[in-house]
Design a protein around this motif. Sequence first.
Motif, short mmCIF file in Angstrom:
data_model
loop_
_atom_site.label_atom_id
_atom_site.label_comp_id
_atom_site.label_asym_id
_atom_site.label_seq_id
_atom_site.Cartn_x
_atom_site.Cartn_y
_atom_site.Cartn_z
N PRO A 1 43.94 28.77 32.68
CA PRO A 1 42.98 29.12 31.48
C PRO A 1 41.69 28.19 32.37
CG PRO A 1 44.91 28.04 30.54
CD PRO A 1 44.50 27.86 32.63
N VAL A 2 40.45 29.54 31.97
CA VAL A 2 39.31 28.56 32.52
C VAL A 2 37.26 28.42 31.13
CG1 VAL A 2 39.59 28.36 35.00
CG2 VAL A 2 38.69 30.21 33.88
N ASN A 3 36.38 27.61 31.42
CA ASN A 3 35.84 27.93 30.53
C ASN A 3 34.32 28.50 31.35
OD1 ASN A 3 33.07 27.41 29.65
ND2 ASN A 3 34.60 26.73 27.65
N VAL A 4 33.51 29.74 31.67
CA VAL A 4 32.81 29.93 32.36
C VAL A 4 31.43 29.76 32.35
CG1 VAL A 4 34.69 31.68 34.41
CG2 VAL A 4 33.05 31.86 32.38
N THR A 5 31.37 29.00 31.25
CA THR A 5 29.94 29.13 30.48
C THR A 5 29.69 27.51 30.68
OG1 THR A 5 30.79 29.03 28.51
CG2 THR A 5 29.31 30.33 29.54
N LEU A 6 30.57 26.13 30.90
CA LEU A 6 30.53 25.29 31.47
C LEU A 6 31.57 24.08 31.97
CD1 LEU A 6 30.83 24.13 27.70
CD2 LEU A 6 27.77 23.62 28.77
N SER A 7 30.62 23.36 32.82
CA SER A 7 31.61 22.42 33.94
C SER A 7 32.50 21.49 32.68
CB SER A 7 31.32 21.65 35.11
OG SER A 7 30.05 21.25 34.75
N ASP A 8 33.91 20.75 33.32
CA ASP A 8 33.97 19.16 32.56
C ASP A 8 34.51 18.79 33.47
OD1 ASP A 8 36.73 20.78 33.56
OD2 ASP A 8 37.13 20.92 31.44
N VAL A 9 35.08 17.58 32.61
CA VAL A 9 34.72 15.88 33.99
C VAL A 9 35.75 15.31 33.82
CG1 VAL A 9 33.58 14.02 33.81
CG2 VAL A 9 32.08 15.67 33.44
N ASN B 1 25.64 22.17 35.37
CA ASN B 1 26.33 23.46 34.55
C ASN B 1 25.59 24.75 35.30
OD1 ASN B 1 28.39 22.62 33.36
ND2 ASN B 1 27.07 21.76 31.73
N LYS B 2 24.08 24.53 34.23
CA LYS B 2 23.33 26.06 34.97
C LYS B 2 23.26 26.29 36.28
CE LYS B 2 18.45 27.64 34.45
NZ LYS B 2 18.59 28.74 35.83
N VAL B 3 23.26 25.86 37.63
CA VAL B 3 23.15 25.90 38.93
C VAL B 3 24.96 26.42 39.56
CG1 VAL B 3 23.42 24.57 41.32
CG2 VAL B 3 21.48 23.78 39.17
N PHE B 4 26.14 25.55 38.50
CA PHE B 4 27.17 26.36 38.89
C PHE B 4 27.02 27.66 38.17
CE2 PHE B 4 28.73 21.65 38.52
CZ PHE B 4 28.87 21.17 39.74
N PRO C 1 29.74 36.41 43.36
CA PRO C 1 30.97 36.36 42.89
C PRO C 1 32.65 35.38 43.93
CG PRO C 1 29.56 38.50 42.74
CD PRO C 1 29.29 37.69 43.70
N SER C 2 32.05 35.66 44.74
CA SER C 2 33.15 35.56 45.49
C SER C 2 33.39 33.57 45.86
CB SER C 2 33.11 36.18 47.38
OG SER C 2 32.01 34.59 48.32
N LEU C 3 32.63 33.07 45.23
CA LEU C 3 32.25 31.36 45.14
C LEU C 3 34.38 31.20 44.24
CD1 LEU C 3 29.57 30.29 44.22
CD2 LEU C 3 30.84 29.72 46.39
N ILE C 4 34.40 30.54 44.58
CA ILE C 4 35.82 30.41 42.98
C ILE C 4 35.57 28.84 42.87
CG2 ILE C 4 38.50 29.91 43.04
CD1 ILE C 4 38.75 31.45 46.00
N TRP C 5 36.05 27.62 42.96
CA TRP C 5 35.31 26.11 42.17
C TRP C 5 34.27 25.91 42.91
CZ3 TRP C 5 38.79 26.46 38.16
CH2 TRP C 5 39.81 26.59 38.52
N GLN C 6 33.61 25.30 42.24
CA GLN C 6 32.41 24.18 42.94
C GLN C 6 32.25 23.33 41.64
OE1 GLN C 6 28.57 26.29 42.06
NE2 GLN C 6 29.78 27.73 41.25
N TYR C 7 32.06 22.23 42.48
CA TYR C 7 32.89 20.28 42.46
C TYR C 7 31.41 19.82 42.33
CZ TYR C 7 37.80 22.04 44.04
OH TYR C 7 38.47 22.61 44.06
N PHE C 8 31.26 18.50 41.99
CA PHE C 8 30.39 17.22 41.94
C PHE C 8 31.16 16.04 42.26
CE2 PHE C 8 27.73 13.95 40.59
CZ PHE C 8 27.43 14.11 41.41
#
Length: 203
Positions: A46-54, A78-81, A89-96
């Motif tokens: 379960p993910v939210n594809v509009t927002l990152s969280d911390v 968020n916007k960059v992600f 679309p082959s990207l999976i997780w993105q982190y900071f």
Amino acid sequence: IIITGFLFQYEYFNAVLINERDEDGNFLELGKEFILEPNDHFNNLPVNVTLSDVQVPTNMYNKDPAIVNGVYWSESLNKVFVDNFGHDPSLIWQYFGSAKGFFRQYPGIKWEPDENGVIAFDCRNRKWYIQAATSPKDVVILVDVSGSMKGLRLTIAKQTVSSILDTLGDDDFFNIIAYNEELHYVEPCLNGTLVQADRANKE
Ligand SMILES: *[C@@H]1O[C@H](CO)[C@@H](O)[C@H](O)[C@H]1NC(C)=O
Ligand SMILES: *[C@@H]1O[C@H](CO)[C@@H](O)[C@H](O)[C@H]1NC(C)=O
């Protein structure tokens, strides 16, 4: 360069606290509603594809001003992600991963503490973080020297540049560009190039 001297009330989505409620059914602080949907691109998690969280490790304070400040300015990622994911679309997780210890993850997920209730994960211990933090870097520093940067602000900016240069070593390359209405390299001889961050060049 981001010079931060301000503190304020600000709530972010804490990956452990999202969707958690107290006995009266009210959301916890930093635990607002965060909509999650299973997504087959992300292992059906379960993910939210509009927002990152911390995520913040247990041994750090969620509301430490340095963390809150960093979480605040990194929110623009968020916007960059989302854009990155749209373009590739082959990207999976993105982190900071922040040097302050918080970890921003896209897409946003719910993070469960371990069986002892501890959040041991600290991005600063991960191989990818250490490698990025210590591997050779090319750094361009942009310094605002416009009229709004007189006196103390300019002094602080210069000290900030100096501290950044202190973190660079022989394997790194850098240059410094000052801008007001126009851009100019602070050292005209080094126009348009990156130079080795050895002692002589840094001085
Ligand atoms: C992500 O969560 C926010 C906050 O709950 C919500 O407004 C948004 O609709 C969610 N996005 C998706 C794609 O579900
Ligand atoms: C760098 O040098 C070029 C060529 O001499 C010049 O046109 C340009 O304006 C210079 N750029 C900066 C930012 O100083």
